[in-house]
Design an enzyme around this catalytic site. Sequence first.
Site, PDB file in Angstrom:
ATOM      1  N   LYS A  25      18.994  13.474  57.435  1.00 11.20           N
ATOM      2  CA  LYS A  25      19.948  12.940  56.444  1.00 11.20           C
ATOM      3  C   LYS A  25      21.346  12.855  57.056  1.00 11.20           C
ATOM      4  O   LYS A  25      22.046  11.863  56.887  1.00 11.20           O
ATOM      5  CB  LYS A  25      19.966  13.866  55.229  1.00 11.20           C
ATOM      6  CG  LYS A  25      21.165  13.680  54.326  1.00 11.20           C
ATOM      7  CD  LYS A  25      21.194  14.671  53.181  1.00 11.20           C
ATOM      8  CE  LYS A  25      21.882  15.982  53.471  1.00 11.20           C
ATOM      9  NZ  LYS A  25      23.352  15.950  53.535  1.00 11.20           N
ATOM     10  N   ASN A  26      21.734  13.902  57.785  1.00  9.23           N
ATOM     11  CA  ASN A  26      23.097  13.939  58.320  1.00  9.23           C
ATOM     12  C   ASN A  26      23.289  13.006  59.513  1.00  9.23           C
ATOM     13  O   ASN A  26      24.403  12.817  59.987  1.00  9.23           O
ATOM     14  CB  ASN A  26      23.496  15.373  58.694  1.00  9.23           C
ATOM     15  CG  ASN A  26      23.750  16.214  57.452  1.00  9.23           C
ATOM     16  OD1 ASN A  26      23.794  15.690  56.338  1.00  9.23           O
ATOM     17  ND2 ASN A  26      23.909  17.512  57.645  1.00  9.23           N
ATOM     18  N   ARG A  76      30.277  14.291  49.548  1.00  8.10           N
ATOM     19  CA  ARG A  76      31.422  14.448  50.435  1.00  8.10           C
ATOM     20  C   ARG A  76      31.358  13.507  51.652  1.00  8.10           C
ATOM     21  O   ARG A  76      32.378  13.014  52.126  1.00  8.10           O
ATOM     22  CB  ARG A  76      31.485  15.905  50.893  1.00  8.10           C
ATOM     23  CG  ARG A  76      32.541  16.180  51.909  1.00  8.10           C
ATOM     24  CD  ARG A  76      32.549  17.638  52.315  1.00  8.10           C
ATOM     25  NE  ARG A  76      33.220  17.798  53.592  1.00  8.10           N
ATOM     26  CZ  ARG A  76      34.521  17.904  53.748  1.00  8.10           C
ATOM     27  NH1 ARG A  76      35.315  17.876  52.717  1.00  8.10           N
ATOM     28  NH2 ARG A  76      35.045  18.040  54.949  1.00  8.10           N
ATOM     29  N   CYS A  81      29.048  19.043  47.435  1.00  7.51           N
ATOM     30  CA  CYS A  81      28.672  20.419  47.097  1.00  7.51           C
ATOM     31  C   CYS A  81      29.920  21.283  46.964  1.00  7.51           C
ATOM     32  O   CYS A  81      30.850  21.165  47.759  1.00  7.51           O
ATOM     33  CB  CYS A  81      27.811  21.015  48.212  1.00  7.51           C
ATOM     34  SG  CYS A  81      26.212  20.265  48.394  1.00  7.51           S
ATOM     35  N   ARG A 125      36.808  22.742  51.898  1.00  7.82           N
ATOM     36  CA  ARG A 125      36.351  21.512  52.529  1.00  7.82           C
ATOM     37  C   ARG A 125      37.400  20.405  52.570  1.00  7.82           C
ATOM     38  O   ARG A 125      37.222  19.333  51.985  1.00  7.82           O
ATOM     39  CB  ARG A 125      35.076  20.997  51.837  1.00  7.82           C
ATOM     40  CG  ARG A 125      34.018  22.047  51.737  1.00  7.82           C
ATOM     41  CD  ARG A 125      32.705  21.463  51.282  1.00  7.82           C
ATOM     42  NE  ARG A 125      31.909  21.020  52.402  1.00  7.82           N
ATOM     43  CZ  ARG A 125      30.717  20.443  52.287  1.00  7.82           C
ATOM     44  NH1 ARG A 125      30.206  20.213  51.118  1.00  7.82           N
ATOM     45  NH2 ARG A 125      30.052  20.078  53.351  1.00  7.82           N
ATOM     46  N   ASP A 169      23.955  25.336  57.392  1.00 12.51           N
ATOM     47  CA  ASP A 169      22.969  24.673  56.527  1.00 12.51           C
ATOM     48  C   ASP A 169      21.625  25.409  56.487  1.00 12.51           C
ATOM     49  O   ASP A 169      20.729  25.010  55.738  1.00 12.51           O
ATOM     50  CB  ASP A 169      22.737  23.222  56.985  1.00 12.51           C
ATOM     51  CG  ASP A 169      23.880  22.311  56.557  1.00 12.51           C
ATOM     52  OD1 ASP A 169      24.757  22.755  55.806  1.00 12.51           O
ATOM     53  OD2 ASP A 169      23.881  21.134  56.989  1.00 12.51           O
ATOM     54  N   ARG A 197      18.574  15.623  46.957  1.00 15.06           N
ATOM     55  CA  ARG A 197      19.645  14.980  47.740  1.00 15.06           C
ATOM     56  C   ARG A 197      19.308  14.970  49.223  1.00 15.06           C
ATOM     57  O   ARG A 197      19.699  14.053  49.941  1.00 15.06           O
ATOM     58  CB  ARG A 197      20.963  15.756  47.575  1.00 15.06           C
ATOM     59  CG  ARG A 197      21.627  15.565  46.241  1.00 15.06           C
ATOM     60  CD  ARG A 197      22.977  16.232  46.231  1.00 15.06           C
ATOM     61  NE  ARG A 197      23.836  15.700  47.303  1.00 15.06           N
ATOM     62  CZ  ARG A 197      25.081  16.079  47.514  1.00 15.06           C
ATOM     63  NH1 ARG A 197      25.632  16.996  46.766  1.00 15.06           N
ATOM     64  NH2 ARG A 197      25.789  15.547  48.493  1.00 15.06           N
TER      65      ARG A 197
HETATM   66  C1  UD1 Z   1      28.577  18.370  58.053  1.00  5.99           C
HETATM   67  C2  UD1 Z   1      27.233  18.280  57.393  1.00  5.99           C
HETATM   68  C3  UD1 Z   1      26.983  19.500  56.518  1.00  5.99           C
HETATM   69  C4  UD1 Z   1      27.177  20.783  57.329  1.00  5.99           C
HETATM   70  C5  UD1 Z   1      28.518  20.773  58.043  1.00  5.99           C
HETATM   71  C6  UD1 Z   1      28.701  21.947  58.994  1.00  5.99           C
HETATM   72  C7  UD1 Z   1      26.993  15.885  57.162  1.00  5.99           C
HETATM   73  C8  UD1 Z   1      26.881  14.718  56.260  1.00  5.99           C
HETATM   74  N1  UD1 Z   1      27.176  17.071  56.594  1.00  5.99           N
HETATM   75  O1  UD1 Z   1      29.535  18.371  57.012  1.00  5.99           O
HETATM   76  O2  UD1 Z   1      25.638  19.429  56.035  1.00  5.99           O
HETATM   77  O3  UD1 Z   1      27.151  21.901  56.443  1.00  5.99           O
HETATM   78  O4  UD1 Z   1      28.643  19.566  58.829  1.00  5.99           O
HETATM   79  O5  UD1 Z   1      27.707  21.946  59.955  1.00  5.99           O
HETATM   80  O6  UD1 Z   1      26.844  15.771  58.363  1.00  5.99           O
HETATM   81  N2  UD1 Z   1      37.195  21.002  58.009  1.00  5.99           N
HETATM   82  C9  UD1 Z   1      38.561  20.961  57.898  1.00  5.99           C
HETATM   83  N3  UD1 Z   1      39.177  19.751  57.846  1.00  5.99           N
HETATM   84  C10 UD1 Z   1      38.473  18.581  57.920  1.00  5.99           C
HETATM   85  C11 UD1 Z   1      37.068  18.628  58.050  1.00  5.99           C
HETATM   86  C12 UD1 Z   1      36.472  19.869  58.097  1.00  5.99           C
HETATM   87  O7  UD1 Z   1      39.225  21.985  57.825  1.00  5.99           O
HETATM   88  O8  UD1 Z   1      39.077  17.508  57.883  1.00  5.99           O
HETATM   89  C13 UD1 Z   1      36.528  22.311  58.048  1.00  5.99           C
HETATM   90  C14 UD1 Z   1      35.595  22.499  56.879  1.00  5.99           C
HETATM   91  O9  UD1 Z   1      36.268  22.981  55.733  1.00  5.99           O
HETATM   92  C15 UD1 Z   1      34.606  23.509  57.431  1.00  5.99           C
HETATM   93  C16 UD1 Z   1      34.515  23.120  58.906  1.00  5.99           C
HETATM   94  O10 UD1 Z   1      35.672  22.349  59.176  1.00  5.99           O
HETATM   95  O11 UD1 Z   1      35.141  24.804  57.336  1.00  5.99           O
HETATM   96  C17 UD1 Z   1      33.288  22.332  59.289  1.00  5.99           C
HETATM   97  O12 UD1 Z   1      33.197  21.185  58.471  1.00  5.99           O
HETATM   98  P1  UD1 Z   1      32.563  19.824  59.011  1.00  5.99           P
HETATM   99  O13 UD1 Z   1      31.904  20.083  60.314  1.00  5.99           O
HETATM  100  O14 UD1 Z   1      33.578  18.757  58.932  1.00  5.99           O
HETATM  101  O15 UD1 Z   1      31.467  19.520  57.916  1.00  5.99           O
HETATM  102  P2  UD1 Z   1      31.053  18.113  57.338  1.00  5.99           P
HETATM  103  O16 UD1 Z   1      31.169  17.078  58.390  1.00  5.99           O
HETATM  104  O17 UD1 Z   1      31.724  17.888  56.043  1.00  5.99           O
END
Ligand code: UD1
Length: 420
Positions: A22-23, A93, A117, A122, A307, A399
């Site tokens: 999915k990701n 998201r 979620c 986030r 995850d 989902r």
């Molecule tokens: C992706 C995955 C999600 C997984 C996560 C961490 C997808 C669609 N989803 O989510 O399933 O749980 O990686 O492996 O691929 N952060 C910031 N600022 C930002 C972006 C992120 O501070 O602009 C922080 C987040 O709050 C979190 C960390 O970075 O603490 C990791 O988040 P991130 O790797 O960005 O997760 P997602 O890409 O949203």
Amino acid sequence: MDRLVIRGGRRIEGSVQVRGAKNAALPQIAAALLSFERLELGNVPEVTDVDTMLALMGEFGMVATRGSGRALALDAREARNAVAPYDMVRRMRASILVLAPLLTRFGSARVSMPGGCAIGARPIDLHLKALDALGAEIDIEAGYIQARTKNGGLRGGRVVLTTPSVGATETALMAATLARGETEILNAARDPEVCDLALCLTAMGAHIQGAGTHRMLVQGVDALHNARHDLLTDRIEAGTYAVAAAITGGNLEILGAHLEHLGSVGAVLESTGTQIWPTDRGLMVVRSGPLQAIDVVTEPYPGFPTDLQAQFMALMTIASGASVIRETVYESRFMHVPELGRLGANISLQGSTALVRGVERLHGAEVMATDLRASVSLVLAALVAEGETTINRVYHLDRGYESLDRKLVQCGADIRRVAE
Ligand code: UD1
């Protein structure tokens, strides 16, 4: 809203097929907006997050056609710029992943701040900083991100991520493919899904080096072309089935899974007394001896994935001994803790650390699914709970898992889906 009724006590045995990640699907669907030619994806999972992403793409005029064998043809020739509205973006998201392709293609984009979620703050600051480094102008007004390019488009730049965010790396990568000149992405996420996006973009004609390392280099090209790409399989789905086998003392071949994509998960499972080894078709997971408690810290890839934290916690509830589980990626990702407690688990929470004391047995109860991975941890716990467990609100499960209940039933579980 469906619920699942599970009678515990059956071993998970046989084989199960995992599908495309999915990701990996979500960013690659967004990436189709970068091209005036078709993108064909293979092995696309039938999960509702993919449907949500396709509905969002429909807002921009992308035509998506599902073919046989989970093929998905994406045609953005007639794409138009439009607002990514709150009502759609709040559901997922990952919708933020449309920002870079829209901005690249149209020179401007208006995207609602995302929801998804409820697992911690986030923020999306790193996505915006990445685009800023490539010369975008960004404002936030009334809950919307308003981005535009200056001087005729994005230009290459140096993107430094303070944390290796998966999504922000993908945003930077997509924006860089068509930016003028070279982009360097430092402290990039190394996740297999980021590498898979790089492979897909490369098939479309992008010039990318360093995928899977902390430093990625992208040489901007003038246009991307038609391409075909098969998604890599879902390591989180694979890890979830591995825990299903481990928790029930089962014996399961996970078809299509790759041990190397699981990072540290394989070693962690081995330490619990579960054997895991690669086969010609995937991975074999067997537990015949006692289940041992071990400690885990979630970390960016290749560390233990956040995850799989909830699923692993379910496993530890019946292990012999105590396990400390520390969450460093999403500090408040513990919605499953009170629900596991309803099944008889002994878990205490202190900030972002959970102490799980293994109990002799869990017992069935009525519980509620609260997010995707929390929901599946309840399913796993219910597989070994004595008596009957009812899990409400399983739409969270749908989902990200294709036919989870059906697949588990085929491996011996006693699960009924009841429509409310
Ligand atoms: C992706 C995955 C999600 C997984 C996560 C961490 C997808 C669609 N989803 O989510 O399933 O749980 O990686 O492996 O691929 N952060 C910031 N600022 C930002 C972006 C992120 O501070 O602009 C922080 C987040 O709050 C979190 C960390 O970075 O603490 C990791 O988040 P991130 O790797 O960005 O997760 P997602 O890409 O949203």
